[in-house]
Structure formats: structure tokens, C-alpha cells
Design a protein around this motif. Structure first.
Motif, PDB file in Angstrom:
ATOM      1  N   GLY A 205       0.784  -1.222   0.000  1.00 10.59           N
ATOM      2  CA  GLY A 205       0.000   0.000   0.000  1.00 10.59           C
ATOM      3  C   GLY A 205       0.814   1.268   0.000  1.00 10.59           C
ATOM      4  O   GLY A 205       0.254   2.374   0.038  1.00 10.59           O
ATOM      5  N   GLU A 206       2.143   1.166  -0.062  1.00 13.27           N
ATOM      6  CA  GLU A 206       3.015   2.344  -0.055  1.00 13.27           C
ATOM      7  C   GLU A 206       3.543   2.619  -1.463  1.00 13.27           C
ATOM      8  O   GLU A 206       3.615   1.725  -2.297  1.00 13.27           O
ATOM      9  N   PHE A 207       3.909   3.881  -1.712  1.00 11.51           N
ATOM     10  CA  PHE A 207       4.405   4.254  -3.030  1.00 11.51           C
ATOM     11  C   PHE A 207       5.623   5.147  -2.900  1.00 11.51           C
ATOM     12  O   PHE A 207       5.842   5.816  -1.885  1.00 11.51           O
ATOM     13  N   THR A 208       6.447   5.144  -3.927  1.00 14.69           N
ATOM     14  CA  THR A 208       7.623   6.012  -3.977  1.00 14.69           C
ATOM     15  C   THR A 208       7.484   7.095  -5.027  1.00 14.69           C
ATOM     16  O   THR A 208       8.265   8.040  -5.044  1.00 14.69           O
ATOM     17  N   MET A 209       6.505   6.938  -5.919  1.00 12.42           N
ATOM     18  CA  MET A 209       6.240   7.951  -6.936  1.00 12.42           C
ATOM     19  C   MET A 209       4.739   8.182  -7.031  1.00 12.42           C
ATOM     20  O   MET A 209       3.952   7.238  -6.922  1.00 12.42           O
ATOM     21  N   ALA A 210       4.360   9.438  -7.231  1.00 13.50           N
ATOM     22  CA  ALA A 210       2.948   9.786  -7.387  1.00 13.50           C
ATOM     23  C   ALA A 210       2.839  10.947  -8.352  1.00 13.50           C
ATOM     24  O   ALA A 210       3.683  11.842  -8.355  1.00 13.50           O
ATOM     25  N   GLN A 211       1.808  10.929  -9.184  1.00 14.17           N
ATOM     26  CA  GLN A 211       1.649  11.966 -10.185  1.00 14.17           C
ATOM     27  C   GLN A 211       0.260  12.591 -10.161  1.00 14.17           C
ATOM     28  O   GLN A 211       0.111  13.787 -10.409  1.00 14.17           O
ATOM     29  N   ASP A 212      -0.770  11.811  -9.858  1.00  9.07           N
ATOM     30  CA  ASP A 212      -2.133  12.328  -9.879  1.00  9.07           C
ATOM     31  C   ASP A 212      -2.956  11.596  -8.824  1.00  9.07           C
ATOM     32  O   ASP A 212      -2.576  10.512  -8.359  1.00  9.07           O
ATOM     33  N   MET A 213      -4.097  12.206  -8.461  1.00  8.22           N
ATOM     34  CA  MET A 213      -4.935  11.653  -7.415  1.00  8.22           C
ATOM     35  C   MET A 213      -6.381  12.028  -7.703  1.00  8.22           C
ATOM     36  O   MET A 213      -6.668  13.157  -8.104  1.00  8.22           O
ATOM     37  N   ILE A 214      -7.310  11.082  -7.521  1.00 11.73           N
ATOM     38  CA  ILE A 214      -8.721  11.345  -7.770  1.00 11.73           C
ATOM     39  C   ILE A 214      -9.582  10.707  -6.688  1.00 11.73           C
ATOM     40  O   ILE A 214      -9.182   9.725  -6.062  1.00 11.73           O
ATOM     41  N   VAL A 215     -10.759  11.277  -6.468  1.00 11.62           N
ATOM     42  CA  VAL A 215     -11.798  10.606  -5.689  1.00 11.62           C
ATOM     43  C   VAL A 215     -12.614   9.789  -6.681  1.00 11.62           C
ATOM     44  O   VAL A 215     -13.255  10.336  -7.578  1.00 11.62           O
ATOM     45  N   ASN A 216     -12.559   8.467  -6.534  1.00 17.20           N
ATOM     46  CA  ASN A 216     -13.222   7.559  -7.468  1.00 17.20           C
ATOM     47  C   ASN A 216     -14.651   7.313  -6.990  1.00 17.20           C
ATOM     48  O   ASN A 216     -14.881   6.595  -6.010  1.00 17.20           O
ATOM     49  N   LYS A 217     -15.620   7.898  -7.690  1.00 13.37           N
ATOM     50  CA  LYS A 217     -17.018   7.782  -7.282  1.00 13.37           C
ATOM     51  C   LYS A 217     -17.585   6.391  -7.531  1.00 13.37           C
ATOM     52  O   LYS A 217     -18.602   6.013  -6.952  1.00 13.37           O
ATOM     53  N   TYR A 218     -16.934   5.603  -8.379  1.00  9.47           N
ATOM     54  CA  TYR A 218     -17.432   4.266  -8.690  1.00  9.47           C
ATOM     55  C   TYR A 218     -17.041   3.248  -7.625  1.00  9.47           C
ATOM     56  O   TYR A 218     -17.771   2.279  -7.382  1.00  9.47           O
ATOM     57  N   THR A 219     -15.881   3.448  -6.997  1.00  6.21           N
ATOM     58  CA  THR A 219     -15.398   2.488  -6.000  1.00  6.21           C
ATOM     59  C   THR A 219     -15.327   3.088  -4.600  1.00  6.21           C
ATOM     60  O   THR A 219     -14.939   2.393  -3.659  1.00  6.21           O
ATOM     61  N   ASN A 220     -15.708   4.369  -4.467  1.00  2.12           N
ATOM     62  CA  ASN A 220     -15.676   5.061  -3.180  1.00  2.12           C
ATOM     63  C   ASN A 220     -14.289   4.981  -2.543  1.00  2.12           C
ATOM     64  O   ASN A 220     -14.133   4.708  -1.351  1.00  2.12           O
ATOM     65  N   THR A 221     -13.291   5.248  -3.372  1.00  6.02           N
ATOM     66  CA  THR A 221     -11.903   5.211  -2.914  1.00  6.02           C
ATOM     67  C   THR A 221     -11.164   6.462  -3.363  1.00  6.02           C
ATOM     68  O   THR A 221     -11.591   7.166  -4.280  1.00  6.02           O
ATOM     69  N   LEU A 222     -10.050   6.722  -2.683  1.00  9.04           N
ATOM     70  CA  LEU A 222      -9.098   7.723  -3.139  1.00  9.04           C
ATOM     71  C   LEU A 222      -8.027   6.978  -3.913  1.00  9.04           C
ATOM     72  O   LEU A 222      -7.356   6.095  -3.364  1.00  9.04           O
ATOM     73  N   ASP A 223      -7.867   7.302  -5.191  1.00  5.01           N
ATOM     74  CA  ASP A 223      -6.930   6.598  -6.056  1.00  5.01           C
ATOM     75  C   ASP A 223      -5.725   7.482  -6.348  1.00  5.01           C
ATOM     76  O   ASP A 223      -5.882   8.647  -6.734  1.00  5.01           O
ATOM     77  N   ILE A 224      -4.533   6.936  -6.190  1.00 10.19           N
ATOM     78  CA  ILE A 224      -3.283   7.658  -6.457  1.00 10.19           C
ATOM     79  C   ILE A 224      -2.540   6.951  -7.575  1.00 10.19           C
ATOM     80  O   ILE A 224      -2.399   5.717  -7.568  1.00 10.19           O
ATOM     81  N   LEU A 225      -2.077   7.734  -8.551  1.00  8.20           N
ATOM     82  CA  LEU A 225      -1.428   7.181  -9.742  1.00  8.20           C
ATOM     83  C   LEU A 225       0.086   7.310  -9.667  1.00  8.20           C
ATOM     84  O   LEU A 225       0.630   8.410  -9.542  1.00  8.20           O
ATOM     85  N   ASP A 226       0.768   6.179  -9.734  1.00  2.00           N
ATOM     86  CA  ASP A 226       2.207   6.116  -9.976  1.00  2.00           C
ATOM     87  C   ASP A 226       2.373   6.212 -11.493  1.00  2.00           C
ATOM     88  O   ASP A 226       1.702   5.479 -12.240  1.00  2.00           O
ATOM     89  N   PRO A 227       3.247   7.115 -12.015  1.00  2.00           N
ATOM     90  CA  PRO A 227       3.331   7.310 -13.469  1.00  2.00           C
ATOM     91  C   PRO A 227       3.767   6.084 -14.259  1.00  2.00           C
ATOM     92  O   PRO A 227       3.654   6.077 -15.483  1.00  2.00           O
TER      93      PRO A 227
END
Length: 396
Positions: free
Chosen positions: A122-144
């Protein structure tokens, strides 16, 4: 190290002012749509000049400001935010200063902080974008590299990690299209826009590659995500010219575009395959002859707001398009003496985050009606925490 695509901005006040002005936009007055579906789009006559009578209260019924909580672990600056996401009752900031994921309510109170920087589950070393996903009720973080980390909105606990790296080379921005599908945008690879399913046996599919790689990485295409999601649907913005496309579930269909006449941006005039700094320098001279870098877009049922660059280093301006009247107004500053910046839409409100040292470019005593907001404005200092500006739309 957690990082975003663009270089870190130096903590100099003068640089902050330039940086903030670089997200302002110009627009035109009393322009109307030619004909529905016309190939050259909505006519914007930049030679007619900017509206000097446009009031911020022509669009908004109220403007408010909130200083985020000033506790040590709540501190954040606009230039250290890697990515942000706005939900119904709270918003999230990922800060490169301390690698913390911070959750605030819309009154500025810090709700929680989470540290997912690392290489464990569940940990990351790189992140580029982040969204509130209304379909899964989650906060999604994108590693490029094409990896999505999903956290439950209730408590930000890790739910799952989705590795799509075998289906793509890189992705820098994304948007949820359904329970299992995402739209992605790459700054450095082709296709520029593609759809990818979390199902292993479904390959990624291209949607658009109209902007060449060398142009996507430049200041001609602005910064930030080209996607925005509303109750009207999921949209993609071509940042070089401001065209807006709706995702219909299978493809991108053009929703609106601008016809700037002789000031329309033409990528064919540029020399391809130079580095980012070449185009950054070129953009300073190109603003005299072209309107480009449509860096921010916000849309409601009634209005489309867009910021773009035109005429000079710090001349950023706004198009305010009233969809009911089919009328566009271009604004440099409102008659209250502030700039109008497109922000994040939540229901009938728009939110914008700005550093305290430059708060005066978006709000002043002519804009704030409530005594509490006026007192807050007087007490803001350079060392204050970042400011949340809240705009409430009229009759939305």
C-alpha cells in the motif's frame, strides 16, 4: 522520493507572484456561438478587447476564504502540492514537503494525515495524480509507471494496488470512467489519451493522439490534469487550444471549441522535438500572436470557465461561457480588480487553493461580503497556511 512531473518552484515571493499570474486567463466580450457543431467552434474576437464591466457577481453569489489549520502537520504550500482531489465533504492533498497525505474539511480543519511513502504494502515512492473515485468510493493515487493505489475514503486505509504497467509505458493523469475502467493521459508517450481496464485480458485502447509528444511536455499545453468529471459526464480538454471532449463510454466526442481567428494556435508553426526549456522561452514571444495553454477548466450546467495565455509573460485571462445564452465573455480582471481562476467544482461551489502571499490577486475587500471573511483577509500573513477560496454559483 515522491514527485510530480514539473520541477519544484523556488520559495521566493516574486516567483510565487509570477507563478500565480501564470494561471490567469484572458477572454472576449459578447461573443456568441456561430452554429451548432460548426467546425471552427465558438468565435472569440480577441481584437474586440476584454470586458471591463464583468463582475465576479455576474457568475457567483458569494465568495469566501478559509485559511487551512495552522498546526505544524497541516502546513502546506501550493508549490509543494504534488496532487490534490476534492470530494463531497473533504479534500485531499499529497505534499512533497513531508510526504504526507493530508485530508481537510471545507472549513479548513485537518481531519487526518497518512504516511504511505515507502516500499511496503500500500506504499508508493512515486505519485503523479490523485482522484476521488465515485465508482469504488476510494481515493486513487497514480504512480506514473501505471500503478494505482486505492484507499478507502472512510479512513484512508489501503484497499488494493492495481498494476497496469504491462499495458502502458507511462501515465501522468487519469480519471475513473467506470467500475473497472480509467482514462489515462501521457505526457511523453503515444497515444496521448487512452482507456485501460483493470481486467487482465483487456488491452489498453487509444482514444486520442492529436497533440504530439514534444508539445504535450511544453508550456503550450499548460499544467495539471486534462480531465474533469461533472454530473454531466467525464470530459477531456485539449490544452493547446481549449477544445473540450466528452467521453461517451467508447470514444471522445467534441463538446465545444474556440475559434480565435488569426490568434488561433497552430502547432505546425513550431519546430518539433526541442526540450521543455526551449518551448518555455518560445512561449514568451508566441503569446503575442497566439492564444494557447488552456491550463484550467471548470464546467457546470450553466457555465464553462477556462483560463488561457495571451499577450505577454504574465497576461493570463479567463473565458466565461454562458451555455444558456450561448455567449462568451473574455476577462482579464473583473471590475472588482481580481482575477478569475477556474478551480475544482463540487456541487454548486468552486474551490481554489492559493498561497497567502498572493491572495490579493483573487480576492479583496470588494469581493468579500461577510465580515468574518474580511477579518480573515486582514489577518493573513505570508507565513499563514494555504488559503482555500470558495465560490458559490448563482442559480446552479
Amino acid at each position: 522520493m515522491v514527485y510530480g512531473y514539473y520541477p519544484t518552484v523556488k520559495h521566493l515571493r516574486s516567483f510565487l507572484i509570477i507563478g500565480a499570474l501564470s494561471v490567469l486567463c484572458a477572454s472576449c466580450s459578447n461573443n456568441t456561438r456561430d452554429s451548432q457543431g460548426a467546425s471552427d467552434g465558438i468565435v472569440i474576437n480577441l481584437d474586440a478587447g476584454f470586458s471591463k464591466e464583468f463582475s465576479i457577481f455576474d457568475v457567483f453569489s458569494k465568495v469566501e476564504i478559509v485559511e487551512l489549520e495552522n498546526a505544524l502537520n497541516a502546513q502546506v504550500a501550493e508549490e509543494t502540492i504534488i496532487c490534490k482531489a476534492f470530494g463531497d465533504s473533504s479534500f485531499f492533498l499529497l505534499d512533497r514537503g513531508d510526504h504526507l497525505l493530508k485530508r481537510f474539511d471545507y472549513q479548513g480543519k485537518l481531519i487526518s494525515t497518512s504516511n504511505y511513502f515507502g516500499r511496503g504494502p500500500g506504499e508508493f515512492t512515486m505519485a503523479q495524480d490523485m482522484i476521488v473515485n465515485k465508482y469504488t468510493n476510494t481515493l486513487d493515487i497514480l504512480d506514473p509507471r501505471g500503478i494505482i493505489y486505492k484507499y478507502r475514503l472512510q479512513d484512508l486505509s489501503w484497499e488494493q494496488t492495481i498494476d497496469l504497467s504491462e499495458k502502458m509505458n507511462s501515465a501522468h493523469f487519469f480519471a475513473a470512467a467506470s467500475q473497472k475502467e480509467y482514462l489515462f493521459y501521457s505526457l511523453v508517450d503515444s497515444p496521448a489519451v487512452f482507456i485501460c481496464s483493470t481486467d487482465e485480458d483487456i488491452a489498453a485502447r487509444p482514444l486520442s493522439n492529436s497533440v504530439p509528444e514534444w508539445l504535450r511536455r511544453s508550456s503550450f499545453c499548460g499544467g495539471g490534469s486534462p480531465f474533469f468529471d461533472t454530473d454531466q459526464g467525464l470530459f477531456y480538454v485539449e490544452k493547446s487550444d481549449g477544445s473540450v471532449y466528452r467521453f461517451d463510454g467508447k470514444s471522445l466526442a467534441r463538446e465545444s471549441s474556440w475559434d480565435m481567428g488569426k490568434y488561433s494556435f497552430n502547432a505546425e508553426e513550431l519546430t518539433p522535438d526541442k526540450d521543455y526549456f526551449y518551448y518555455s522561452r518560445l512561449a514568451e514571444t508566441m503569446t503575442r500572436k497566439s492564444a494557447f495553454s488552456f491550463c484550467r477548466t471548470a464546467e457546470t450546467r450553466k457555465y464553462l470557465l477556462q483560463n488561457f495565455r495571451f499577450k505577454g509573460r504574465n497576461n493570463w485571462n479567463a473565458i466565461v461561457f454562458d451555455k444558456e445564452r450561448n455567449q462568451a465573455t473574455i476577462v482579464k480582471q473583473t471590475k472588482e480588480g481580481v482575477y478569475l481562476l477556474a478551480g475544482e467544482i463540487v456541487e454548486n461551489k468552486m474551490y481554489y487553493l492559493i498561497n497567502p502571499s498572493i491572495i490579493g490577486i483573487v480576492v479583496n475587500e470588494n469581493v468579500l461580503k461577510d465580515r468574518r471573511d474580511l477579518e480573515t483577509l486582514k489577518q493573513i500573513k505570508d507565513e499563514s497556511n494555504i488559503i482555500l477560496v470558495r465560490y458559490e454559483f448563482i442559480d446552479e
